[in-house]
Design a protein around this motif. Sequence first.
Motif, PDB file in Angstrom:
ATOM      1  N   TYR A  45       0.831  -1.199   0.000  1.00 59.23           N
ATOM      2  CA  TYR A  45       0.000   0.000   0.000  1.00 59.23           C
ATOM      3  C   TYR A  45       0.870   1.256   0.000  1.00 59.23           C
ATOM      4  CZ  TYR A  45      -4.552  -2.205   0.741  1.00 59.23           C
ATOM      5  OH  TYR A  45      -5.718  -2.915   0.586  1.00 59.23           O
ATOM      6  N   SER A  48       2.501   1.734  -3.388  1.00 55.61           N
ATOM      7  CA  SER A  48       1.578   2.124  -4.465  1.00 55.61           C
ATOM      8  C   SER A  48       1.245   3.613  -4.396  1.00 55.61           C
ATOM      9  CB  SER A  48       0.299   1.294  -4.398  1.00 55.61           C
ATOM     10  OG  SER A  48      -0.419   1.568  -3.208  1.00 55.61           O
ATOM     11  N   ILE A 107       1.488  -5.295  -6.217  1.00 51.04           N
ATOM     12  CA  ILE A 107       0.689  -4.091  -6.000  1.00 51.04           C
ATOM     13  C   ILE A 107      -0.623  -4.161  -6.762  1.00 51.04           C
ATOM     14  CG2 ILE A 107       0.609  -1.603  -6.411  1.00 51.04           C
ATOM     15  CD1 ILE A 107       3.581  -1.503  -5.813  1.00 51.04           C
ATOM     16  N   THR A 108      -0.615  -4.784  -7.924  1.00 47.74           N
ATOM     17  CA  THR A 108      -1.829  -4.858  -8.742  1.00 47.74           C
ATOM     18  C   THR A 108      -2.924  -5.678  -8.091  1.00 47.74           C
ATOM     19  OG1 THR A 108      -0.874  -6.738  -9.930  1.00 47.74           O
ATOM     20  CG2 THR A 108      -0.578  -4.539 -10.898  1.00 47.74           C
TER      21      THR A 108
END
Length: 421
Positions: A45, A48, A107-108
């Motif tokens: 998190y 990102s 992250i995706t």
Amino acid sequence: MAETIHHVLGEPAGVGVVAHDGSSAGDLGEGARVVRLHSPRALAYIASHPGQLGFARAYLQGDLTVDGMDEAYPYPELRLTAGFNPQVSLRELPDLVRVVREAGVKITELPELPELETPSELRKLAHGIRHGKRRDAEAIRHHYDVSNRFYEMLLGPSMTYTCAVYPRDDATLEEAQAEKYDLVCRKLGLRPGMRLLDVGCGWGGMVRHAARHYGVSVLGVTLSQAQASWAREKIEAEGLSGVEVRHSDYRDVTERGFDAVSSIGLTEHIGVRNYPAYFGFLRDRLRDGGRLLNHCITWADPAHVPMRRTDFVARYVFPDGELASSGRIVTEIERVGLEVQHQENLRQHYVRTCAAWCANLRDNWDACVAEAGLATARVWGLYLAGSVYNFECNSIQLHQVLATRTSGAGEADYPLRPDFS
């Protein structure tokens, strides 16, 4: 891993970091505020969105905590960390991404917290012009249509979500909210038989107070259906006459000739570029000599950078919200031909108001979670605690500006030496 996060925080004194892999950095001694990352997802998190948003998302998902921080009332601990402005330069970003990859997180695949995010269509230009009627309605629903029961527990019996005015040190929140409404009525010079327009009327606190205590007829408008329904039920239960609350955009009000207009907490939703049209519209609703009271949050620093889409408040609390300085507010009011008669900064009152809301959330935490969900309750705890901090350190203020629609002959229904006490 912990060293990377501590660096992102700016390596503040008195703050330590402990990561899920056991690594640590910074101050871990007695009295230190220790940020704990409980899973690799917290790192993802932060990577990102390596600013407010990333840390907030990790906290909202339960992947990040601060030692001693009460979910419902995080202010005591937040105060020591709220001044941080986590930033990662392009040079440092690869190191953060590398740490995330080593933790085995993609992250995706991160949850986007859809139950909290601004509706995705709001972020699409095709959905509507910023501060157009449709888009404004979506933004208001996102913030205010959470649950009337949730707001009753958070705000207290007054159901008033704007800065209170404390008449004395030991005043309760309810007494202070009543004093705020009465102060607005006094500044507007309300008398029996007058007509008042209250734009952004919320749950109807101002319209009910003005009708009950000053004998005026009132039209209130709000874009929130939940607020309008609650206000109408309250008006009927109290047996008030001459009071109407519409579920409507303020721009759809066609009536004119009002003796007074109150705007309490609406300007934050208007958009700075729309101030000329907004204040011009309110001017046109007034009779000659009529008064406008504008009550809104302002930046303390006129050069403050506007809220960004990646800020926590803009993403989770006030979509499309915008603030300006008090000087900008006064200037725009004057530019449409209104005469500014009085202005007042109530910043210190908002410190106490937000702290009281924090206390309500803490005292009703389990019921608030049951009503709106844990993530929503955490958003409000973080948002209100941050608001206490920002009002306390004079980052933001609350200004009331009183103006008159002075006639071409210079006449205004305004005393030489007004006494609002």
